[in-house]
Design an enzyme around this catalytic site. Structure first.
Site, PDB file in Angstrom:
ATOM      1  N   HIS A 130      45.798  45.653  35.620  1.00  0.00           N
ATOM      2  CA  HIS A 130      44.668  46.072  36.446  1.00  0.00           C
ATOM      3  C   HIS A 130      44.471  47.579  36.362  1.00  0.00           C
ATOM      4  CE1 HIS A 130      46.197  42.273  38.024  1.00  0.00           C
ATOM      5  NE2 HIS A 130      45.007  42.053  38.568  1.00  0.00           N
ATOM      6  N   HIS A 133      48.415  44.939  42.767  1.00  0.00           N
ATOM      7  CA  HIS A 133      47.843  44.745  41.426  1.00  0.00           C
ATOM      8  C   HIS A 133      47.775  46.064  40.670  1.00  0.00           C
ATOM      9  CE1 HIS A 133      44.407  45.500  44.145  1.00  0.00           C
ATOM     10  NE2 HIS A 133      43.801  46.059  43.101  1.00  0.00           N
ATOM     11  N   GLY A 166      51.534  42.348  46.302  1.00  0.00           N
ATOM     12  CA  GLY A 166      50.776  41.487  45.383  1.00  0.00           C
ATOM     13  C   GLY A 166      49.883  40.583  46.195  1.00  0.00           C
ATOM     14  N   PRO A 167      50.471  39.835  47.147  1.00  0.00           N
ATOM     15  CA  PRO A 167      49.620  39.146  48.104  1.00  0.00           C
ATOM     16  C   PRO A 167      48.975  40.212  49.000  1.00  0.00           C
ATOM     17  CG  PRO A 167      51.849  38.215  48.052  1.00  0.00           C
ATOM     18  CD  PRO A 167      51.892  39.533  47.339  1.00  0.00           C
ATOM     19  N   LEU A 168      47.687  40.373  48.888  1.00  0.00           N
ATOM     20  CA  LEU A 168      47.029  41.494  49.566  1.00  0.00           C
ATOM     21  C   LEU A 168      47.293  41.466  51.066  1.00  0.00           C
ATOM     22  CD1 LEU A 168      43.741  41.469  47.507  1.00  0.00           C
ATOM     23  CD2 LEU A 168      45.373  43.365  47.638  1.00  0.00           C
ATOM     24  N   ASP A 180      40.523  47.553  49.299  1.00  0.00           N
ATOM     25  CA  ASP A 180      39.575  46.781  50.111  1.00  0.00           C
ATOM     26  C   ASP A 180      40.174  45.445  50.526  1.00  0.00           C
ATOM     27  OD1 ASP A 180      37.196  48.515  49.951  1.00  0.00           O
ATOM     28  OD2 ASP A 180      37.249  48.039  47.810  1.00  0.00           O
ATOM     29  N   HIS A 225      38.508  46.146  37.405  1.00  0.00           N
ATOM     30  CA  HIS A 225      39.594  45.668  38.268  1.00  0.00           C
ATOM     31  C   HIS A 225      40.769  45.153  37.440  1.00  0.00           C
ATOM     32  CE1 HIS A 225      41.791  43.520  41.375  1.00  0.00           C
ATOM     33  NE2 HIS A 225      41.763  42.476  40.574  1.00  0.00           N
ATOM     34  N   ARG A 253      67.808  26.026  71.529  1.00  0.00           N
ATOM     35  CA  ARG A 253      67.153  27.323  71.727  1.00  0.00           C
ATOM     36  C   ARG A 253      67.851  28.100  72.834  1.00  0.00           C
ATOM     37  NH1 ARG A 253      62.112  26.671  75.830  1.00  0.00           N
ATOM     38  NH2 ARG A 253      62.641  24.595  76.541  1.00  0.00           N
ATOM     39  N   SER A 306      60.140  31.139  75.893  1.00  0.00           N
ATOM     40  CA  SER A 306      60.265  29.805  75.294  1.00  0.00           C
ATOM     41  C   SER A 306      61.202  29.811  74.093  1.00  0.00           C
ATOM     42  CB  SER A 306      58.906  29.311  74.807  1.00  0.00           C
ATOM     43  OG  SER A 306      58.066  29.061  75.890  1.00  0.00           O
ATOM     44  N   GLU A 363      51.341  36.177  64.682  1.00  0.00           N
ATOM     45  CA  GLU A 363      52.484  35.682  63.918  1.00  0.00           C
ATOM     46  C   GLU A 363      52.553  36.275  62.514  1.00  0.00           C
ATOM     47  OE1 GLU A 363      50.324  33.714  65.494  1.00  0.00           O
ATOM     48  OE2 GLU A 363      51.487  32.779  67.104  1.00  0.00           O
ATOM     49  N   HIS A 396      50.967  20.878  68.117  1.00  0.00           N
ATOM     50  CA  HIS A 396      52.161  21.672  68.422  1.00  0.00           C
ATOM     51  C   HIS A 396      53.445  21.038  67.887  1.00  0.00           C
ATOM     52  CE1 HIS A 396      49.411  23.920  70.790  1.00  0.00           C
ATOM     53  NE2 HIS A 396      50.330  24.597  71.449  1.00  0.00           N
TER      54      HIS A 396
HETATM   55  C1  TPP Z   1      46.248  37.271  49.429  1.00  0.00           C
HETATM   56  C2  TPP Z   1      45.602  37.525  48.124  1.00  0.00           C
HETATM   57  N1  TPP Z   1      44.433  36.920  47.840  1.00  0.00           N
HETATM   58  C3  TPP Z   1      43.845  37.116  46.641  1.00  0.00           C
HETATM   59  C4  TPP Z   1      44.435  37.917  45.706  1.00  0.00           C
HETATM   60  C5  TPP Z   1      43.785  38.077  44.330  1.00  0.00           C
HETATM   61  N2  TPP Z   1      43.226  39.428  44.238  1.00  0.00           N
HETATM   62  C6  TPP Z   1      43.884  40.427  43.628  1.00  0.00           C
HETATM   63  S1  TPP Z   1      43.110  41.898  43.819  1.00  0.00           S
HETATM   64  C7  TPP Z   1      41.845  41.182  44.687  1.00  0.00           C
HETATM   65  C8  TPP Z   1      40.725  41.993  45.269  1.00  0.00           C
HETATM   66  C9  TPP Z   1      40.447  43.231  44.551  1.00  0.00           C
HETATM   67  O1  TPP Z   1      39.740  44.114  45.344  1.00  0.00           O
HETATM   68  P1  TPP Z   1      40.428  45.373  45.968  1.00  0.00           P
HETATM   69  O2  TPP Z   1      41.503  44.968  46.866  1.00  0.00           O
HETATM   70  O3  TPP Z   1      39.349  46.210  46.531  1.00  0.00           O
HETATM   71  O4  TPP Z   1      41.106  46.104  44.731  1.00  0.00           O
HETATM   72  P2  TPP Z   1      40.360  46.907  43.579  1.00  0.00           P
HETATM   73  O5  TPP Z   1      39.636  45.907  42.737  1.00  0.00           O
HETATM   74  O6  TPP Z   1      39.425  47.852  44.237  1.00  0.00           O
HETATM   75  O7  TPP Z   1      41.456  47.576  42.847  1.00  0.00           O
HETATM   76  C10 TPP Z   1      42.049  39.831  44.820  1.00  0.00           C
HETATM   77  C11 TPP Z   1      41.109  38.916  45.508  1.00  0.00           C
HETATM   78  C12 TPP Z   1      45.644  38.535  46.046  1.00  0.00           C
HETATM   79  N3  TPP Z   1      46.301  39.329  45.204  1.00  0.00           N
HETATM   80  N4  TPP Z   1      46.196  38.346  47.260  1.00  0.00           N
HETATM   81 MG    MG Z   2      38.310  47.788  45.959  1.00  0.00          MG
END
Ligand code: TPP
Ligand code: MG
Length: 670
Positions: free
Chosen positions: A30, A70, A119-121, A160, A265, A360, A387, A414, A476
């Site tokens: 990327h 990324h 990685g997971p945004l 973003d 990207h 618990r 709880s 959570e 629940h």
């Molecule tokens: C939870 C999650 N959903 C989807 C993705 C796949 N994904 C990677 S980057 C991205 C969006 C890219 O936009 P941005 O965050 O603005 O990064 P930019 O392109 O500006 O570098 C997505 C949907 C991910 N990595 N994590």
């Molecule tokens: Mg962006």
């Protein structure tokens, strides 16, 4: 605003083109983010951050989290340029290849300098909130007026996507409430995501949102201007609130046709695109991976600065040690992740009791005993502290006015709580736990998965672990949750059968420093087994163990169960033994831990030669067939529960001694 100097421009281009060249070579990656955020990263790594590339683990370093994972090449380029020893040019050239230190997304514990797996945004920024909370807590706990041995910032670059994800809203809201002033997030406001411009889906005023959370919001009009970014970071540091610095940037800055375009990207630039960018920005087209000696020397000043900073800190720590030797020893112990001697002695044992108590409740007692011995234990619940039985007695709440508190109120958040759990423990110096109802673990699963993936020894307390929740009904009542976490690598899910197994489970959780542990606990009372009659609860450590062999002669029947259902097989086993059946009772609190035992041990518990086998668990059947075999039977639940009094639900779904007996008789009849 002062323009960048020629050396600075070249230094930014070094980040951009090391990243783009590596991505081009890997034919994967990327480039847009590193090209657009080079100046943000440069300003942090050369002007603000206190870190020592020669010792990436130095305790009081500033933490940096690239939330948009990324853009990993940004991080690897910085590590190479500033002189992290293992980040050689060779590593940049093997970006995204098997076995390299430069995986597609940054991985904690894999690459020195990576503070958290991203990685997971959203996870990065949310985890950073936990890291900043850890800093605040350790500072409040260990610092004196004179020696501030914990005193660092937590910096984030977020994209973003990070700001769109709900998890960052949860965590940022809490960060604002807590006034985490040393948390500074630079937002890569490039108006581009994969599907296009952000105006297709993301149009709220992010600044106003963060202001409403209680953050200071700053704006940088030109995200390529180093002095403008520098000034904003200074303002961020000066303010007691967490800060969001909204930097207007251009994705893929420099690319002739891809700049400000989603193509940047994750597109692999053509020769024209890449060469065109180098030409446009005045960088040599050849050779690839080019960095001038002057630029490299400029970045490598980080080594001198870093070693000075660390030396100063060591001096400060020596002074601290002189005056507070006990505190110093404890600080070193918790930062090393070591446990104090005899820490297990505090863990209570529970006398046999037919009425018993909910696991618990037992957990709450054990946790409180442990918390007295282990100052590193800190945590809380997503609004269910009572709880979940996770309130630490005689401990204050962690609040803006008192960061030394060890009871954290996460609010009903959570997912944010899960990411913060990771950050708290990952920082070093703390072992954190979080809690909610088991069914709501769904709301934090992505964070728990990252804990497992990156080997974080945090603890997850999930109470109300079955349909025995009762009247609240199927929304629940967890069903598939036990097995879904068992499917997750590196997680140990412990479902103790009684109070003593619960005590043992906590010990296991505390000892598991490099992987997360789940405690699945009952809402309802379960008898405390008489350990004179039944085997020691230490058997929990092996995942499954023989509680007792009842009756005479070779085993006719193996009954196995986890958690609250152990009581059913114990009671049924006694009846069967009176009927003349030789029955083995197996308590099976953890399928994962049992899976790790030798075949000999497994066979010695399971007696695979015995065909009549029954497993009982108030959850889905998946996974149990392995242990009962083709001829075995199950009392499990492969449907959603129902609203009703718990006792009636048990009858409705067959979790009764009568049903265990009936199934057993059928098995024995062949
Ligand atoms: C939870 C999650 N959903 C989807 C993705 C796949 N994904 C990677 S980057 C991205 C969006 C890219 O936009 P941005 O965050 O603005 O990064 P930019 O392109 O500006 O570098 C997505 C949907 C991910 N990595 N994590
Ligand atoms: Mg962006």
């Amino acid at each position: 605003m002062q323009a960048n100097t020629p050396l600075q421009e070249e230094a930014l281009n070094a980040i951009r083109f090391l990243s783009a060249d590596a991505i081009k070579k890997a034919n994967s990656g990327h480039p847009g983010l590193p090209m657009g955020t080079a100046a943000m990263a440069y300003t942090l790594f050369t002007k603000h951050m206190r870190y020592n590339p020669a010792n990436p683990k130095w305790a009081d370093r500033d933490r940096f989290i690239l939330s948009g994972g990324h853009g990993s090449m940004l991080l690897y380029s910085l590590f190479y340029l500033t002189g992290y020893e293992e980040m050689t040019m060779e590593q940049l050239k093997t970006f995204r290849q098997v076995g390299s230190l430069t995986p597609g997304h940054p991985e904690y514990k894999h690459t020195a300098g990576v503070e958290t797996t991203t990685g997971p945004l959203g996870q990065g920024l949310a985890t950073a909130v936990g890291i900043a909370m850890a800093e605040a807590h350790l500072a409040a706990t260990y610092n004196t007026e004179v020696e501030k041995i914990v005193d660092h910032y937590t910096y984030v670059i977020a994209s973003d996507g990070d700001l769109m994800e709900g998890v960052t809203s949860e965590a940022s809201s809490l960060a604002g409430h807590l006034g985490l002033g040393k948390l500074i997030c630079l937002y890569d406001d490039n108006h581009i995501t994969i599907d296009g411009r952000t105006d297709i889906a993301f149009t709220e005023d992010r600044g106003k949102r963060y202001e409403a959370y209680g953050w200071q919001v700053l704006h940088v009009a030109d995200g390529n201007n180093i002095s403008e970014i520098d000034r904003a970071i200074q303002a961020a540091k000066a303010d007691p609130r967490p800060s969001l610095i909204i930097c207007k940037t251009v994705i893929g800055f420099g690319f002739p046709t891809w700049a400000d375009n989603p193509a940047a990207h994750s597109g692999i630039p053509s020769d024209e695109e890449l060469d065109g960018a180098k030409k446009a920005l005045g960088y040599p087209v050849e050779p690839h991976f080019y960095v001038s000696e002057e630029v490299l020397a400029h970045y490598r000043e980080a080594l001198t600065r870093g070693s000075q900073a660390e030396t100063e800190w060591k001096k400060k720590f020596d002074d601290y040690r002189q005056k507070q030797p006990d505190q110093a020893r404890e600080f070193e112990r918790v930062m090393a992740g070591d446990l104090p001697e005899n820490w297990q002695d505090s863990v209570p044992t529970f006398p046999a009791d037919a009425r018993g108590l909910a696991t618990r409740a037992a957990s709450g007692k054990v946790l409180n005993a442990l918390a007295k011995e282990l100052p590193e234990l800190i945590g809380g619940s997503a609004d269910l502290a009572g709880s979940n039985s996770v309130k630490l007695d005689n401990q204050a709440s962690f609040q803006k006015e008192n960061y030394s508190g060890r009871n954290i109120h996460f609010g009903v958040r959570e997912h944010g709580m899960g990411a913060i759990n990771n950050g708290l423990t990952q920082h070093g110096g703390l072992r954190s736990f979080v809690a909610t109802f088991f069914v709501f673990s769904d709301y934090l699963r992505p964070a728990l998965r990252l804990a497992a993936l990156s080997g974080i020894g945090d603890i997850w307390v999930f109470s109300h672990d079955s349909i025995m929740v009762g009247e609240d009904g199927p929304t629940h009542q967890p069903i598939e949750h036990l097995n879904s976490f068992r499917a997750m690598p590196n997680v140990a899910l412990l479902r103790p059968a009684d109070a003593n197994e619960t005590a043992e489970a906590w010990k296991v959780a505390v000892e598991r420093k490099d992987a997360p542990t789940i405690l699945a606990l009952t809402r309802q009372a379960v008898p405390t087994l008489d350990r004179q009659k039944f085997a020691s609860a230490e058997g929990l450590r092996k995942g499954a163990y023989v509680l007792a062999d009842l009756g005479e002669g070779p085993t006719d029947l193996v009954l196995m169960a986890s958690g609250s259902e152990v009581d059913l097989i114990v009671k049924a086993g006694q009846v069967l033994a009176e009927e003349g059946v030789s029955v083995r009772l197996v308590s099976f609190p953890s399928l994962e831990l049992f899976d790790k035992q030798t075949k000999e041990y497994q066979d010695s518990v399971m007696l695979p030669g015995v065909k009549a086998r029954l497993a009982v668990e108030a959850g889905s059947s998946l996974g149990w067939h392995r242990w009962v075999g083709a001829d075995g039977a199950l009392i499990t639940l492969d449907r959603f529960g129902a609203s009703g009094p718990a006792e009636e639900l048990l009858v409705e779904f067959g979790f009764t001694v009568e049903n265990v007996l009936e199934k057993s008789h059928k098995l024995l009849a062949g």
